[in-house]
Design an enzyme around this catalytic site. Structure first.
Site, mmCIF file in Angstrom:
data_model
loop_
_atom_site.group_PDB
_atom_site.id
_atom_site.type_symbol
_atom_site.label_atom_id
_atom_site.label_comp_id
_atom_site.label_asym_id
_atom_site.label_seq_id
_atom_site.Cartn_x
_atom_site.Cartn_y
_atom_site.Cartn_z
ATOM 1 N N ASP A 134 0.817 -1.295 -0.125
ATOM 2 C CA ASP A 134 0.172 -0.141 -0.371
ATOM 3 C C ASP A 134 0.642 1.097 -0.129
ATOM 4 O O ASP A 134 1.962 1.026 0.380
ATOM 5 C CB ASP A 134 -0.748 -0.006 1.252
ATOM 6 C CG ASP A 134 -2.704 0.633 0.820
ATOM 7 O OD1 ASP A 134 -2.483 1.687 -0.153
ATOM 8 O OD2 ASP A 134 -3.449 0.469 1.321
HETATM 9 C C1 NOJ Z 1 -4.439 3.806 0.150
HETATM 10 C C2 NOJ Z 1 -5.184 2.977 0.307
HETATM 11 O O1 NOJ Z 1 -5.472 2.576 1.957
HETATM 12 C C3 NOJ Z 1 -5.562 1.534 -0.512
HETATM 13 O O2 NOJ Z 1 -6.617 1.418 -0.625
HETATM 14 C C4 NOJ Z 1 -4.667 2.462 -2.309
HETATM 15 O O3 NOJ Z 1 -5.748 1.691 -3.539
HETATM 16 C C5 NOJ Z 1 -4.231 3.863 -2.003
HETATM 17 N N1 NOJ Z 1 -3.164 4.669 -1.499
HETATM 18 C C6 NOJ Z 1 -3.526 4.340 -3.260
HETATM 19 O O4 NOJ Z 1 -4.397 5.058 -3.870
#
Ligand code: NOJ
Length: 722
Positions: free
Chosen positions: A275
Site C-alpha cells: 500500500d
Molecule cells: C491507500 C489505500 O489504502 C489504498 O486502498 C489505495 O489503493 C492506495 N492508497 C492508492 O491510492
C-alpha cells in the site's frame, strides 16, 4: 549501432519464455526500476520506474484530482518505450473503485443488491471507461470483511459477510479483467484488478483506520482470507498488502501470510504491491531500522512492488550488490511485473487512442446501468403503506441536505466523477411526477423553519438525510453511528407537521437508526448511490422498480453494540430469543435490522423446505428447494432468497448462521416459483487453521428465508468420508 535483438517481442512465445528472455537482458538497475512505483509522474520523468499510480494518495481518495488522459499516458509511454534501453512499457494505475466517469453506488451499496451479475457489469463499464484514459490497472476490489461500521472504509467493502465478499469480489475481478479465469487482459478495454488489502484490515481495532489487528487462524481463514482465496481462483492479476499489523507483525513484512501463504499455499502468481508508502512505514511500525532495512524486509516477505516509498529504488541495488538481498528474490518480483505487462499486451500495443474516451465514457447505456445499480442498492427498512408513492398526490415536498446534492451522491473514492453529470434527487422526483395537479416543491433545508412551512403545505415529504462522503472512506472513522448532528431533531420537527414523511438515508456506512424506528411513514437506506442516484431512488419510491436491496451489514440499534454480525459464534449460554434476559443491561442484544433484511412492496411467503434426500454422503449433491410466493395482488417482487447453514458439531465452534447461497427471483403478483440450491460437501465445509477444507459428519440446520434468522428450516445429515 544496431539495436539489441529483442526476442521477448515475439508474441508467439509463451509468456514465461518472454519474461525469461527479457530478464536475462536486464541490468540490476533496470530490474529495480520495474519494482519501483511512482506517483503522478511528469511526462518527462522516465526510466527509473516500471509502474505509476495516478491518484492523490495523500488525500486517501477523499479529494478529486486532475485525473489522467490518454494523451498524457501516451506521452509517458513514449518515453518508456522509445527513450529507454530495453523499451519496457509502463503500467498506469489508478483507484477506479466504483466507476470512473460513470459513478456507480459505493461497493457497500452494490453489495446490497446481492447481485454478482450487476457488480460484474459495473466493473466492466468502469474498466471500459478507465482504459480509455490509459489506465490499465485498478486498485480494486477491496475485499476486507468489515464488521465494525465505525471504520470508514466499510464504504468500500462488500459488508460483513465473507461468502458475499467472495462472490461479489470475484465478479468484480471478472468485470475489470474482462472475463472469468483471469479474463482477457490483452484486450484494450480490460484492466488488471487488485485484491486489497491483504489481509484482515477490516478488523482495525476500534474502527480506527490503520490500527492493529489481532485475529486467530480459524477466523482469518474462514472470514478474512476467504474472499482473497476466491479471487485468486478467479485469476485476479494483482494483490495489495495492507497497512496494519496482524498479531504484531506488519502486513508489509509478513512472510508467513505473503510469501508462504498467498504465494505458496494459495498459489498466487502475480505481483503483490505494497500500500501507499507502506514499505517506508515499516520504520514507524518499529520493525525496520531505516529505509534500506525496510526494503530488505518487504521484498523478503513477498512485496514485489513498492508503492511510492522509494525504499526499493534507493536501496535494492546496493543491497543486492552487498549480498544482503539475494538477486533471485528481486528476479522473482521482476518476473511477476513483467509477466503482467506481457499479459496486458503492452509490448504489442502500449498506446491508448486519444479519441476513445469521448465515445465510451458516460454513454446512455452506462447511465442506464448506473440507474439500475442505484435502484438495486435501495433497502426499504420500514413502510406503513405510504410507499410506493400513489399517483394523484397534490404536493410532494423534497427536502434535506441531500435533496439537491450532486457530487455528494457519489461517496468516497470518486476520482473521476463530475458533479455536473449527476442529477439531484429533487429533479428526479420532479421529472417523475409531472401529471397536472401534482406539484413538487424543494428546499435543501438551509432554513429549517422554511422547510416546516413547506412540509405542512404538502401531502407528503421526502427528507433526504445522511452522511457527507467525507465522513466515510479511508482515515474517516466515527465514534457514533447516529445520523450527523442535528438531523434527527430536524426529522422529528418534520414528523410533527408532515402528513406523511418518507426518510431517505444516504450513507457510506451502516448507521444506527434507532431514533428513526418510529418516526415518519417509511425509511429507505440508499447508501451513496452514484451518478444516477436521483433517478434510482425515485424509481423505487414511485414503485417503477420494486425495492430489492438487502442489508449487507446488520444495522445496530446503537453504536455500543458493534461489532455486530450474523455469523457470530454460539456462546455456551445462548440467549432465549423470546426471553427478557439479555447481556446488555441498557439495550437489546440483537440488531435493529438483521443482515440480509430488506422489504419489498409485496408480501412474499415461503413454503416448506424440501431436500432431494436427507443425507449428504461423500460425492453427493443434495438439492434443497422451497416454494416462494408473491402473496400480494398489486406489486411485483424481486425476492432475494437466502440460504443459511448451521453445523451442530464440528472440531471447532462454527457460527450460528453461515450464508451459503443466494438466489434472486422475480415474482409477479400472485406468482409462485420453486427456488432450488445445490449443496455439496464444499458448500458446508470450513477451513481449518492451515487453510484445508474440512467437513465433520453430523447434523446441519438449513434455513431459507428473506434474511438471517428468518424462514423455514430443515435438517440435513452429513455422513463421514470413507
Ligand atoms: C491507500 C489505500 O489504502 C489504498 O486502498 C489505495 O489503493 C492506495 N492508497 C492508492 O491510492
Amino acid at each position: 549501432m544496431n539495436a539489441p535483438p529483442r526476442p521477448w517481442l515475439d508474441a508467439t512465445m509463451p509468456v514465461p519464455d518472454r519474461v525469461a528472455a527479457l530478464l536475462a537482458a536486464m541490468t540490476l538497475e533496470e530490474k529495480v526500476a520495474q519494482v519501483h512505483q511512482v506517483a503522478n509522474p511528469a511526462p518527462d520523468d522516465v526510466g527509473g520506474f516500471g509502474t505509476c499510480i495516478v491518484a492523490s494518495g495523500e488525500h486517501a481518495g477523499n479529494v478529486r484530482d486532475a485525473g489522467t488522459q490518454a494523451r498524457s499516458v501516451n506521452a509517458l509511454q513514449r518515453r518508456a518505450v522509445e527513450g529507454t534501453r530495453l523499451g519496457i512499457p509502463l503500467i498506469v494505475a489508478r483507484d477506479v473503485i466504483h466507476g470512473h466517469r460513470t459513478v456507480f453506488p459505493i461497493p457497500l451499496g452494490q453489495a446490497a443488491s446481492f447481485d454478482a451479475d450487476l457488480v460484474r457489469e459495473c466493473a466492466r463499464v468502469a474498466a471500459r471507461e478507465a482504459t480509455a484514459d490509459g489506465v490499465r490497472w485498478t486498485f480494486a476490489p477491496m475485499l476486507d470483511v468489515a464488521q465494525d461500521p465505525r471504520w470508514g472504509r466499510i464504504a468500500e467493502s462488500w459488508g460483513e459477510d465473507a461468502w458475499l465478499a467472495a462472490h461479489l469480489g470475484a465478479a468484480a475481478v471478472e468485470g475489470f479483467q474482462g472475463g472469468p479465469d483471469g479474463g482477457r487482459l490483452d484486450q484494450p478495454d480490460a484492466m488488471a484488478a487488485c485484491a486489497k488489502h491483504y489481509v484482515g484490515y477490516g478488523l482495525a481495532q476500534g474502527g480506527r483506520d490503520y490500527a492493529e489487528v489481532d485475529v486467530g487462524p480459524h477466523v482469518l481463514q474462514n472470514r478474512h482470507l476467504r474472499p482473497f482465496r476466491a479471487v485468486v481462483d478467479a485469476g485476479v492479476a494483482t494483490v495489495m498488502s495492507a497497512f496494519h499489523t496482524i498479531d504484531t507483525v506488519p502486513m508489509t513484512g509478513h512472510t508467513a501470510l505473503l510469501g508462504d501463504h498467498l504465494k505458496g499455499d494459495l498459489g498466487f502468481a502475480g505481483p503483490v504491491v505494497s500500500d501507499w508508502d507502506a514499505v517506508g512505514e515499516l520504520r514507524q511500525h518499529g520493525v525496520a531500522a531505516d529505509l534500506a532495512d525496510a526494503a530488505r524486509l518487504a521484498l523478503g516477505a513477498g512485496i514485489d512492488i513498492d508503492m511510492v516509498s522509494e525504499a526499493f529504488a534507493t536501496h535494492l541495488v546496493d543491497l543486492v550488490r552487498a549480498g544482503v538481498v539475494p538477486e533471485a528474490q528481486l528476479d522473482d518480483a521482476v518476473r511477476r511485473v513483467l509477466a503482467l505487462k506481457f499479459r496486458l499486451g503492452l509490448f504489442e500495443d502500449p498506446w491508448t487512442p486519444e479519441d476513445r474516451a469521448a465515445s465510451v465514457q458516460l454513454t446512455d447505456a452506462h447511465r442506464a446501468l448506473a440507474r439500475r445499480a442505484a435502484a438495486s442498492a435501495v433497502v426499504l427498512l420500514r413502510n406503513d403503506g405510504t410507499l410506493p408513492l400513489r399517483p394523484g398526490l397534490r404536493r410532494i415536498h423534497v427536502t434535506g441536505p441531500f435533496a439537491t446534492a450532486r457530487a455528494e451522491l457519489f461517496g468516497t473514492w470518486t476520482l473521476d466523477g463530475r458533479a455536473e453529470d449527476a442529477g439531484t434527487i429533487a429533479d428526479a422526483v420532479r421529472e417523475r411526477y409531472t401529471a397536472p395537479g401534482t406539484e413538487v416543491t424543494v428546499d435543501d433545508h438551509r432554513f429549517g423553519d422554511e422547510t416546516l412551512v413547506r412540509a405542512r403545505e404538502a401531502d407528503l415529504v421526502v427528507a433526504c438525510v445522511g452522511e457527507h462522503p467525507l465522513r466515510s472512506g479511508e482515515a474517516n472513522s466515527v465514534t457514533s453511528l447516529d445520523l450527523p448532528a442535528g438531523q434527527v431533531e430536524a426529522l422529528e420537527a418534520l414528523a410533527r407537521v408532515s402528513r406523511r414523511l418518507v426518510v431517505v438515508v444516504l450513507t457510506g456506512r451502516p448507521l444506527a437508526l434507532e431514533r428513526l424506528a418510529h418516526l415518519g411513514s417509511a425509511v429507505v437506506l440508499a447508501f451513496h448511490p452514484g451518478i444516477e442516484g436521483g433517478h434510482g431512488i425515485a424509481d423505487v419510491l414511485s414503485g417503477d422498480v420494486p425495492p430489492s436491496g438487502r442489508l449487507p451489514s446488520s444495522l445496530p440499534w446503537t453504536t455500543g453494540q458493534v461489532p455486530l454480525h450474523h455469523d457470530q459464534l454460539p456462546t455456551g449460554r445462548p440467549l432465549d430469543p423470546d426471553g427478557d434476559v439479555g447481556r446488555y443491561r441498557d439495550h437489546r442484544d440483537t440488531p435493529a435490522y438483521p443482515f440480509g433484511f430488506g422489504l419489498g412492496y409485496a408480501d412474499v411467503a415461503y413454503g416448506e423446505v424440501q431436500l432431494s434426500r436427507p443425507v449428504l454422503a461423500p460425492g453427493d449433491v443434495v438439492e434443497l428447494s422451497v416454494q416462494v410466493t408473491n402473496a400480494g395482488a398489486e406489486h411485483a417482487a424481486l425476492e432475494t432468497v437466502q440460504l443459511y447453514a448451521r453445523a451442530h458439531r464440528a472440531a471447532v465452534s462454527r457460527p450460528v448462521s453461515e450464508l451459503v447461497g443466494v438466489r434472486r427471483v422475480a415474482l409477479a403478483p400472485g406468482e409462485t416459483r420453486r427456488v432450488a440450491f445445490e449443496l455439496d460437501r464444499t458448500t458446508l465445509s470450513r477451513r481449518d487453521a492451515r487453510g484445508d477444507l474440512r467437513l465433520e459428519p453430523g447434523l446441519f440446520t438449513l434455513q431459507v428465508g428473506p434474511h438471517a434468522g428468518a424462514g423455514p428450516t430443515i435438517t440435513l445429515e452429513v455422513t463421514a468420508a470413507p
